[in-house]
Motif scaffolding. Structure first.
Motif, short mmCIF file in Angstrom:
data_model
loop_
_atom_site.label_atom_id
_atom_site.label_comp_id
_atom_site.label_asym_id
_atom_site.label_seq_id
_atom_site.Cartn_x
_atom_site.Cartn_y
_atom_site.Cartn_z
N ARG A 159 -46.57 55.14 61.89
CA ARG A 159 -46.26 55.54 60.51
C ARG A 159 -45.40 54.46 59.84
O ARG A 159 -45.05 53.46 60.45
CB ARG A 159 -45.50 56.87 60.51
N ASP A 160 -45.07 54.71 58.58
CA ASP A 160 -44.14 53.87 57.81
C ASP A 160 -44.57 52.41 57.77
O ASP A 160 -43.75 51.50 57.89
CB ASP A 160 -42.71 53.98 58.38
N LEU A 161 -45.85 52.18 57.57
CA LEU A 161 -46.35 50.81 57.43
C LEU A 161 -45.82 50.21 56.13
O LEU A 161 -45.95 50.81 55.06
CB LEU A 161 -47.87 50.81 57.44
N CYS A 162 -45.20 49.04 56.23
CA CYS A 162 -44.54 48.43 55.07
C CYS A 162 -44.67 46.91 55.15
O CYS A 162 -44.43 46.33 56.21
CB CYS A 162 -43.06 48.84 55.04
N GLU A 163 -45.02 46.27 54.03
CA GLU A 163 -45.03 44.81 53.98
C GLU A 163 -43.58 44.35 53.91
O GLU A 163 -42.96 44.37 52.84
CB GLU A 163 -45.85 44.29 52.81
N VAL A 164 -43.06 43.91 55.03
CA VAL A 164 -41.62 43.71 55.17
C VAL A 164 -41.15 42.38 54.59
O VAL A 164 -40.01 42.24 54.16
CB VAL A 164 -41.23 43.86 56.65
N ILE A 165 -42.01 41.37 54.57
CA ILE A 165 -41.67 40.07 53.99
C ILE A 165 -42.75 39.73 52.97
O ILE A 165 -43.80 39.18 53.32
CB ILE A 165 -41.56 38.97 55.07
N PRO A 166 -42.55 40.07 51.70
CA PRO A 166 -43.57 39.82 50.68
C PRO A 166 -43.71 38.33 50.39
O PRO A 166 -42.84 37.53 50.75
CB PRO A 166 -43.03 40.58 49.47
N PRO A 167 -44.79 37.93 49.72
CA PRO A 167 -44.96 36.51 49.37
C PRO A 167 -43.81 36.00 48.50
O PRO A 167 -43.30 36.71 47.64
CB PRO A 167 -46.28 36.50 48.60
N MET A 168 -43.42 34.79 48.74
CA MET A 168 -42.38 34.11 47.95
C MET A 168 -42.90 32.71 47.60
O MET A 168 -42.56 31.72 48.26
CB MET A 168 -41.07 34.03 48.75
N PRO A 169 -43.79 32.62 46.61
CA PRO A 169 -44.50 31.35 46.35
C PRO A 169 -43.61 30.21 45.90
O PRO A 169 -44.03 29.05 45.96
CB PRO A 169 -45.52 31.74 45.28
N ASP A 170 -42.39 30.50 45.42
CA ASP A 170 -41.49 29.40 45.04
C ASP A 170 -41.03 28.61 46.26
O ASP A 170 -40.70 27.41 46.14
CB ASP A 170 -40.27 29.94 44.30
N TRP A 171 -40.98 29.26 47.42
CA TRP A 171 -40.48 28.62 48.64
C TRP A 171 -41.57 28.41 49.68
O TRP A 171 -41.56 27.41 50.40
CB TRP A 171 -39.37 29.46 49.25
N TYR A 172 -42.49 29.39 49.78
CA TYR A 172 -43.45 29.40 50.88
C TYR A 172 -44.88 29.36 50.32
O TYR A 172 -45.24 30.16 49.47
CB TYR A 172 -43.26 30.64 51.75
N MET A 173 -45.66 28.45 50.85
CA MET A 173 -47.03 28.24 50.38
C MET A 173 -47.91 29.44 50.72
O MET A 173 -47.81 30.00 51.82
CB MET A 173 -47.57 26.97 51.06
N PRO A 174 -48.80 29.88 49.82
CA PRO A 174 -49.70 30.98 50.15
C PRO A 174 -50.65 30.62 51.30
O PRO A 174 -50.92 29.43 51.55
CB PRO A 174 -50.48 31.19 48.85
N THR A 175 -51.16 31.63 51.95
CA THR A 175 -52.06 31.42 53.09
C THR A 175 -53.48 31.88 52.78
O THR A 175 -54.26 32.14 53.69
CB THR A 175 -51.54 32.18 54.33
N THR A 176 -53.81 31.99 51.50
CA THR A 176 -55.12 32.49 51.13
C THR A 176 -56.21 31.43 51.15
O THR A 176 -57.38 31.74 50.95
CB THR A 176 -55.07 33.11 49.71
N GLY A 177 -55.84 30.18 51.40
CA GLY A 177 -56.84 29.12 51.50
C GLY A 177 -57.56 29.16 52.83
O GLY A 177 -57.24 29.94 53.73
N GLY A 178 -58.55 28.30 52.97
CA GLY A 178 -59.29 28.22 54.22
C GLY A 178 -58.58 27.33 55.22
O GLY A 178 -57.38 27.08 55.12
N GLY A 179 -59.35 26.85 56.20
CA GLY A 179 -58.75 25.97 57.19
C GLY A 179 -59.34 26.17 58.56
O GLY A 179 -60.14 27.07 58.78
#
Length: 363
Positions: A159-179
């Protein structure tokens, strides 16, 4: 305080670094038939000590998947398995979370603790991709979830599923690209730590630096929560930056030892910037007197130990426990030959020693 891991640090790695012992086939055994495991962690108390069941056995988690002809295919099928470690052996209790609970198409690394206040297990983990993806994607999101102990050490009532560390694009690059393996960007591997100095809670994680032109932009990030509000997380700027040096500072975690903080991570030779300098596949780390830093590379370079020269990829994904035992998994072992020999099992534990800024393998 953000600290850079620099080319000068990597160049300071000695030509004959500290190495661990070669692994032979008699040194490891599969956890279960047709199950390969890799990144592993114990369920821990908030103080870092591994949790033990009523019989004294430790409960662990590890990424697991069926064995494939191409071992890299496992990353597209990864589930977090619950394991029991007792009497020197391992038993697989099956996937820790029920089918369909995770919001990802795969489950990648994290950490787990027992909440002293409730007796629940809190799992921090990486959801890779999204459930129902059409094809393999590399988006990574970090979640927490709670479960209760059920029968035979298994976990129930998730239970209690929660996105605990949301995206912070000013500091951390998104991971939605390929690779491809070794080139994808990171936002994963949340590792819990409670600071004994003030009781504050921390989640360390692997990330990729935003706003840089380099493809080799690995960082270690952190989120913090107040001592009295352990679920009230605030994401902070990167703690360690390896910009233009290395693409992946994987599975970062902290151990408090003799009044100092040791921040460890794993990385591989092939994810260093090929323009150099290039370090070996091994366990790396920094040390500080306070979690806020300043941080200094262990052994002057950051390298704690490496795989043997003749088997440079024999094991990986090291995790240091509070008693300085170090766990990892058997990767490409045996040396020689052109065929990859994926172990997919626990490697022999290594015993570390720490003395201020120095570290090594106990004899």
């Amino acid at each position: 305080m953000t600290i850079s891991w620099t080319a000068a640090h990597v160049a300071a790695i000695p030509s004959s670094p500290i190495v661990i012992a070669p692994i032979a086939d008699k040194d490891f055994a599969p956890v279960a038939f047709n199950l390969g495991i890799w990144d592993a962690w114990p369920i821990q108390r908030r103080d870092g000590a591994p949790f033990a069941n009523a019989a004294g056995g430790e409960l662990w988690m590890a990424l697991g998947a069926p064995r494939f002809d191409d071992p890299d295919a496992r990353h597209g099928h990864a589930r977090i398995h619950l394991l029991r470690h007792e009497d020197g052996g391992w038993s697989d209790l099956g996937p820790a979370m029920p089918d369909g609970f995770s919001p990802g198409s795969r489950e990648w690394s994290g950490s787990a603790i027992v909440d002293d206040a409730t007796g629940d297990v809190i799992l921090y983990f990486t959801a890779a991709g999204r459930r129902g993806d059409n094809g393999l994607t590399f988006e990574q999101r970090m979640f927490s979830a709670r479960a209760s102990f059920g029968d035979d050490d298994r976990l129930a009532d998730w239970r209690d599923l929660c996105e605990v560390i949301p995206p912070m694009p000013d500091w951390y690059m998104p991971t939605t690209g390929g690779g491809a393996i070794g080139t994808i960007k990171a936002y994963r591997d949340p590792a819990y730590f409670r600071d004994p100095a003030d009781g504050r809670h921390h989640l360390f994680f692997a990330g990729s630096l935003a706003g840089t032109a380099s493809a080799f932009n690995g960082v270690i990030g952190v989120a913090t929560a107040p001592a009295d509000r352990p679920d009230d997380w605030t994401v902070q700027p990167p703690l360690i930056v390896a910009d233009d040096i290395n693409n992946e500072l994987e599975r970062p975690h902290v151990v408090f030892h003799q009044g100092r903080y040791y921040l460890f991570w794993s990385t591989q030779a092939h994810v260093f910037n090929p323009k150099g300098p290039i370090g070996p596949t091994g366990l790396y780390g920094m040390v500080a007197d306070m979690l806020s830093g300043p941080w200094h590379p262990i052994n002057g370079s950051g390298l704690v130990f490496a795989n043997p020269h003749e088997v440079p990829a024999q094991s990986y994904s090291w995790m240091v426990l509070p008693d300085l035992r170090v766990t990892s998994f058997v990767d490409n072992w045996g040396g020689g030959g052109r065929k990859r020999r994926f172990g997919g099992a626990f490697a022999p534990f290594v015993q570390l020693w720490l003395d201020g800024d120095a570290a090594g393998v106990a004899a």
